[in-house]
Write a protein that holds these residues in place. Sequence first.
Motif, PDB file in Angstrom:
ATOM      1  N   GLN A   1      11.295  13.235  11.698  1.00 20.74           N
ATOM      2  CA  GLN A   1      12.576  13.744  12.034  1.00 20.74           C
ATOM      3  C   GLN A   1      12.433  15.015  12.706  1.00 20.74           C
ATOM      4  OE1 GLN A   1      13.136  14.924   6.925  1.00 20.74           O
ATOM      5  NE2 GLN A   1      11.901  15.895   8.491  1.00 20.74           N
ATOM      6  N   LYS A   2      11.809  15.722  13.435  1.00 19.13           N
ATOM      7  CA  LYS A   2      11.449  16.197  14.561  1.00 19.13           C
ATOM      8  C   LYS A   2      11.883  15.899  15.825  1.00 19.13           C
ATOM      9  CE  LYS A   2       8.143  20.112  16.285  1.00 19.13           C
ATOM     10  NZ  LYS A   2       7.015  20.215  16.595  1.00 19.13           N
TER      11      LYS A   2
ATOM     12  N   ASP B   1     -25.007   9.155  19.109  1.00 22.48           N
ATOM     13  CA  ASP B   1     -25.462   9.943  18.815  1.00 22.48           C
ATOM     14  C   ASP B   1     -26.602  10.337  18.231  1.00 22.48           C
ATOM     15  OD1 ASP B   1     -24.782  12.694  20.321  1.00 22.48           O
ATOM     16  OD2 ASP B   1     -22.663  12.249  20.225  1.00 22.48           O
ATOM     17  N   THR B   2     -26.833   9.789  17.709  1.00 25.36           N
ATOM     18  CA  THR B   2     -28.136   9.670  16.974  1.00 25.36           C
ATOM     19  C   THR B   2     -28.984  10.389  16.964  1.00 25.36           C
ATOM     20  OG1 THR B   2     -29.275   7.690  17.480  1.00 25.36           O
ATOM     21  CG2 THR B   2     -27.604   7.752  15.826  1.00 25.36           C
ATOM     22  N   GLY B   3     -29.595  10.519  18.734  1.00 21.61           N
ATOM     23  CA  GLY B   3     -31.082  11.305  19.173  1.00 21.61           C
ATOM     24  C   GLY B   3     -31.934  10.126  19.651  1.00 21.61           C
TER      25      GLY B   3
ATOM     26  N   ILE C   1       6.639  11.260   8.609  1.00 27.14           N
ATOM     27  CA  ILE C   1       8.355  11.582   8.387  1.00 27.14           C
ATOM     28  C   ILE C   1       8.737  12.437   9.399  1.00 27.14           C
ATOM     29  CG2 ILE C   1       9.788  12.358   6.862  1.00 27.14           C
ATOM     30  CD1 ILE C   1      10.204   9.393   6.351  1.00 27.14           C
ATOM     31  N   GLN C   2       7.932  14.047   9.134  1.00 27.73           N
ATOM     32  CA  GLN C   2       7.952  14.928   9.551  1.00 27.73           C
ATOM     33  C   GLN C   2       8.207  14.942  11.578  1.00 27.73           C
ATOM     34  OE1 GLN C   2       5.084  18.119   9.519  1.00 27.73           O
ATOM     35  NE2 GLN C   2       6.234  20.088   9.524  1.00 27.73           N
TER      36      GLN C   2
ATOM     37  N   ARG D   1       7.373  12.262  -4.035  1.00 30.16           N
ATOM     38  CA  ARG D   1       6.667  13.744  -3.458  1.00 30.16           C
ATOM     39  C   ARG D   1       7.367  13.925  -2.227  1.00 30.16           C
ATOM     40  NH1 ARG D   1       3.247  16.668  -5.712  1.00 30.16           N
ATOM     41  NH2 ARG D   1       2.326  16.779  -4.052  1.00 30.16           N
ATOM     42  N   CYS D   2       7.761  13.058  -1.060  1.00 32.30           N
ATOM     43  CA  CYS D   2       7.990  13.949  -0.474  1.00 32.30           C
ATOM     44  C   CYS D   2       9.406  13.997   0.104  1.00 32.30           C
ATOM     45  CB  CYS D   2       7.703  13.126   1.094  1.00 32.30           C
ATOM     46  SG  CYS D   2       6.429  12.416   1.580  1.00 32.30           S
TER      47      CYS D   2
ATOM     48  N   ARG E   1       3.702  12.247   4.914  1.00 28.61           N
ATOM     49  CA  ARG E   1       4.615  13.167   5.272  1.00 28.61           C
ATOM     50  C   ARG E   1       4.503  13.300   6.602  1.00 28.61           C
ATOM     51  NH1 ARG E   1       3.058  16.477   0.709  1.00 28.61           N
ATOM     52  NH2 ARG E   1       0.714  17.748   2.281  1.00 28.61           N
ATOM     53  N   THR E   2       3.429  12.999   7.332  1.00 31.82           N
ATOM     54  CA  THR E   2       3.156  13.661   8.585  1.00 31.82           C
ATOM     55  C   THR E   2       4.119  12.609  10.066  1.00 31.82           C
ATOM     56  OG1 THR E   2       0.815  13.262   7.932  1.00 31.82           O
ATOM     57  CG2 THR E   2       1.216  13.818  10.577  1.00 31.82           C
TER      58      THR E   2
ATOM     59  N   ARG F   1      -3.718   6.404   6.062  1.00 28.96           N
ATOM     60  CA  ARG F   1      -4.524   6.498   4.995  1.00 28.96           C
ATOM     61  C   ARG F   1      -4.346   6.777   3.517  1.00 28.96           C
ATOM     62  NH1 ARG F   1      -5.215  13.136   6.146  1.00 28.96           N
ATOM     63  NH2 ARG F   1      -3.075  13.704   5.996  1.00 28.96           N
TER      64      ARG F   1
ATOM     65  N   GLU G   1       0.623   9.745   0.627  1.00 31.75           N
ATOM     66  CA  GLU G   1       1.554  11.124   0.267  1.00 31.75           C
ATOM     67  C   GLU G   1       1.892  11.869   2.165  1.00 31.75           C
ATOM     68  OE1 GLU G   1       1.885  13.726  -3.310  1.00 31.75           O
ATOM     69  OE2 GLU G   1       2.615  14.814  -1.532  1.00 31.75           O
ATOM     70  N   ARG G   2       0.751  12.530   2.164  1.00 36.81           N
ATOM     71  CA  ARG G   2       0.182  12.934   3.314  1.00 36.81           C
ATOM     72  C   ARG G   2       0.306  12.345   4.948  1.00 36.81           C
ATOM     73  NH1 ARG G   2      -4.243  17.176   3.576  1.00 36.81           N
ATOM     74  NH2 ARG G   2      -4.185  17.980   1.079  1.00 36.81           N
ATOM     75  N   ALA G   3      -0.017  10.986   4.753  1.00 35.75           N
ATOM     76  CA  ALA G   3       0.513  10.235   6.049  1.00 35.75           C
ATOM     77  C   ALA G   3       1.721   9.901   6.012  1.00 35.75           C
ATOM     78  CB  ALA G   3      -0.302   9.257   5.569  1.00 35.75           C
TER      79      ALA G   3
END
Lengths: 298, 444
Positions: B98-99, B309-311, B94-95, B206-207, B91-92, B73, B87-89
């Motif tokens: 790591q897990k 799904d526009t209808g 890396i986490q 930041r991570c 983090r996801t 993202r 940064e969030r991506a």
Amino acid sequence: MRPLIARRGPVLTHRDPAPSIWSYRFQRLWLTPLFRSLLRVGLPAFALVMGVGWYLSDPAHWRGVSDQVAELRREIENRPEFRVNLMNINGASPQLAEDLRAVLALDLPVSSFDLDLAAMRETLERIPAVSRAELWIQSGGYLAVTIEERVPVVIWQTRVEPVLLDGEGNFVARLVDRELVAPLPMIAGEGADLAVAEALALFETAAPLRDRMRGLVRMGERRWDVVLRDGRRILLPADQPRPALDRVLALDDAQDVLERAVLRIDMRNPQRPNIQLSPHALTELRRMRGTDIGDGNG
Amino acid sequence: MSMLYQSQRAMRAKRQEAMRRGVMAILDVGSHKIACLVLRFDSSDEFRPSDGVGAMAGQSSFRVIGAATTRSRGVKFGEIETMQETERAIRTAIQGAQKMAASRVDHVIVSFAGARPRSYGLTGEVSLQTGTVSECDVARVLAACDVPDFGEGREVLHAQPVNFALDHRTGLSDPRGHVGNRLSTDMHLLTIDAHAIENLLYCVKRCDLELAGIASSSYVAGVASLVEDEQELGAACIDMGGGSTGLSIFIKKHMIFADTVRMGGDHVTSDISQGLQIPMHDAERLKTRFGGVVATGIDDRERIELEADTGDWHHDRRTISRAELIGVMRPRVEEILEEVRARLDAAGFDHLPSQRIVLTGGASQVPGLDALASKILGNQVRLGRPLRVQGLPQSACGPAFSACVGLSLFAAYPQDEWWDFEVPADRYPARSLKRAVKWFRDNW
């Protein structure tokens, strides 16, 4: 236009799959080995120590806990498995056994935890008649006491009263407290108890004189006198008294010295044995020799 | 230049520290996905290049113990565009890794594709003082390279000595100990936009991670997907990613050129989305499931339903044939490949003895791409997959992960770069104590 057909299934909500910064940091912290071990070992240990410390900081709690521990201990000690019901004394005469029981003064049944066997053994061995004592607790609640009694071998005539001594000269009992099975030889004199072994050897040597002999007297704490029943004495040297006594016995065998009228046979100097005659015999001897001179010690 | 030297040396020091600790993460920041692998180094000294075991064979010293992939993202054309999202991506990813690895990682080596890489060939020449080439002579000749003016706001990403020449002998890979008079070198310098590195550094900071190295993803994809003789004899690796297509040319086991075409698989998806008027994620699904670049007769008969799904009843029940989908996809793929061809021509790839081209990356999985590519790029085209690496999960073995695998190889066996050699004494500032010490050490 809005869809007319109702959407089937759960409504898709776009949740952010990313972890928040704090959950991310926490997970990293959690994966740190040091932190993990601290949390898994350190924290419970700390909590335990703190909790116990806090609980015991109150004296009432402390007293309660110690009471409970004592109660528990007593319960365990009083279990029948640890109870001593009988004391069995082996190797002691009935009289001595009675004495020992009186000395130990055990209030049976008693827990085996309350018995201090070492102290009891010391107490028993302090009794003169006991040479060695062994105590152990056997299964079934028996306290077995094995006693090695001192066997009296001589009677020592002291100034106060006659006492019994064993072969090493140890005091066994007063004569009046014992009923003797067989007559024992008698010794007398100061320091006689220190030379009982020598006295016994002399008694053995003097076996032929047994029925005429009264006993041995320690003279000057160094040598023995054999005292016969009629008061006559055989003076023995300090060293090697047995050969001297043997010579006297041989003399007696050959010439019946002891049948004659002698007061003392002095063997103190083995090179020069002396015989003191009785005054009557001396007079008679002088008369027979036809002389009347002499100082009386022939 | 000395700033860069210091920062790169600092990253090398961090890499050493990570090797000592035994665990390192590698992160491939792509436009389509962000992948993270956690590597464990068991015995880093088991194989050395001096043992006669090449870099390609010596991967047994590390093992992948964690792998995670997340949808990227905030990355466009291989560059970080929205910092927070990226940064969030990161983090996801890396986490997750790591897990899986059940171990914390602190050092990360990052690769990315974009930031307009530009290659420079540098030459330097120096006369030898002692007659024998020593390590400080190598450092001197590297320092003697005349650095071109690559402009404001550019940073050097790679500076690798490619070739050494001693008097008239050229093609030396390691000149140390040779006897001669003049030592010259060819160096390949790759520069990228400085802000890309800064953004990346910010995101990594930041991570709570430390940057232990940066690599160009087109370079590391080539490291992973070219086999040893291709690297030796000369080949081009084309890493077709989501937002950009990287290309790197290797010869004699060194990268001599790298570039990026700012088009990739995401553009194909957006073409489908625009052409067929369907959402992006539907377009992505159609592309991966039914996509292709060579239409055959049977594709006209295979109908694909475009659910929506526009209808609107008619809009929601459209069908297209697979041939139509291919018709949408093919021009964009052709455009990408033609752009790659143009870049290769500009680099002089057709003068190389071997014209081998290896296609890798996620977008190279389109069926029929090798046939199309051989028409445009020449007939020595093959599809490449990354090397097998110990412990890598099956899901991360595809061509989309060649940059990841290459980055792990790069992390384990980095190429000697300019900053791995000591700065020669005359490059230190005057009146420096270091300079005196250095001079002393060089001369005694």
